[in-house]
Design an enzyme around this catalytic site. Structure first.
Site, short mmCIF file in Angstrom:
data_model
loop_
_atom_site.label_atom_id
_atom_site.label_comp_id
_atom_site.label_asym_id
_atom_site.label_seq_id
_atom_site.Cartn_x
_atom_site.Cartn_y
_atom_site.Cartn_z
N GLU A 162 35.47 41.35 38.37
CA GLU A 162 36.76 41.98 38.08
C GLU A 162 36.67 43.50 38.01
OE1 GLU A 162 39.84 40.93 37.98
OE2 GLU A 162 39.38 38.82 38.28
N ASN A 219 49.11 46.83 40.50
CA ASN A 219 49.44 45.72 41.39
C ASN A 219 50.77 45.94 42.09
OD1 ASN A 219 47.15 44.11 40.54
ND2 ASN A 219 48.23 43.87 38.61
N ASP A 232 53.34 44.13 42.22
CA ASP A 232 54.52 43.70 41.45
C ASP A 232 54.91 44.68 40.34
OD1 ASP A 232 52.58 43.28 39.51
OD2 ASP A 232 52.98 41.13 39.28
N SER A 283 52.97 45.54 37.80
CA SER A 283 52.10 45.36 36.65
C SER A 283 50.76 46.05 36.93
CB SER A 283 51.88 43.87 36.36
OG SER A 283 51.10 43.27 37.39
N ASP A 324 46.33 45.88 35.82
CA ASP A 324 45.21 45.16 35.21
C ASP A 324 44.34 46.18 34.50
OD1 ASP A 324 46.15 42.81 36.44
OD2 ASP A 324 44.95 43.18 38.23
N ASN A 380 46.01 41.55 32.68
CA ASN A 380 47.27 41.91 33.33
C ASN A 380 48.37 42.23 32.33
OD1 ASN A 380 50.05 40.84 34.62
ND2 ASN A 380 48.76 41.81 36.16
#
Length: 148
Positions: free
Chosen positions: A54, A65, A67, A69, A71, A78
């Site tokens: 990750e 991201n 969308d 959002s 991380d 998230n």
């Protein structure tokens, strides 16, 4: 006089933007101290593999991201579901500020990751873990690490 001042200022910028990478065995010790060995059936090697795939052990990593959002941190938690970034819609199931996921002490990240893993999907919540860690021999992640 301006030369040393400018150099000092530039050095501060480099440090401010520098990633904080935790050594694999140091992370193993922290995870062990936080009683993650066997938590919900996952080994320390699972947790180390998750952190590597990750974030490459980067506690300060933030990924935006498509969308809207983001991380955050070593486990790339998230903002849409798990923490509040004050920028995007969030469920904030961990009841944490996303910035806390970037702390080098890892306690907020670990607490939230435990909540995520306690759900019905476990570590399958992380696509990268499913692709690179699940069902594979992982014991090598602990090679050379002494927890005692």
């Amino acid at each position: 006089m301006a030369g040393p001042l400018l150099l000092s200022w530039a050095s501060c910028l480099l440090v401010a933007n520098q990633a904080f990478i935790i050594h694999r065995c140091d992370l193993a010790k922290v995870l062990h101290e936080q009683e993650l060995e066997g938590f919900e059936g996952y080994s320390l090697s699972d947790w180390l593999c998750l952190a590597f795939v990750e974030s490459k052990f980067n506690t300060s990593k933030v990924n935006e991201n498509a969308d809207g959002s983001s991380d955050y941190g070593i486990f790339q938690i998230n903002s849409h579901f798990w923490c509040n970034d004050y920028h995007s819609h969030t469920e904030n199931f961990c009841h944490e500020d996303c910035q806390d996921m970037l702390s080098p002490n890892l306690l907020s990240s670990i607490s939230c990751a435990k909540k995520i893993v306690s759900g019905s999907r476990g570590m399958k919540n992380w696509v990268e873990w499913r692709l690179h860690c699940a069902g594979r021999p992982l014991s090598y992640w602990m090679t050379g690490c002494h927890l005692g």
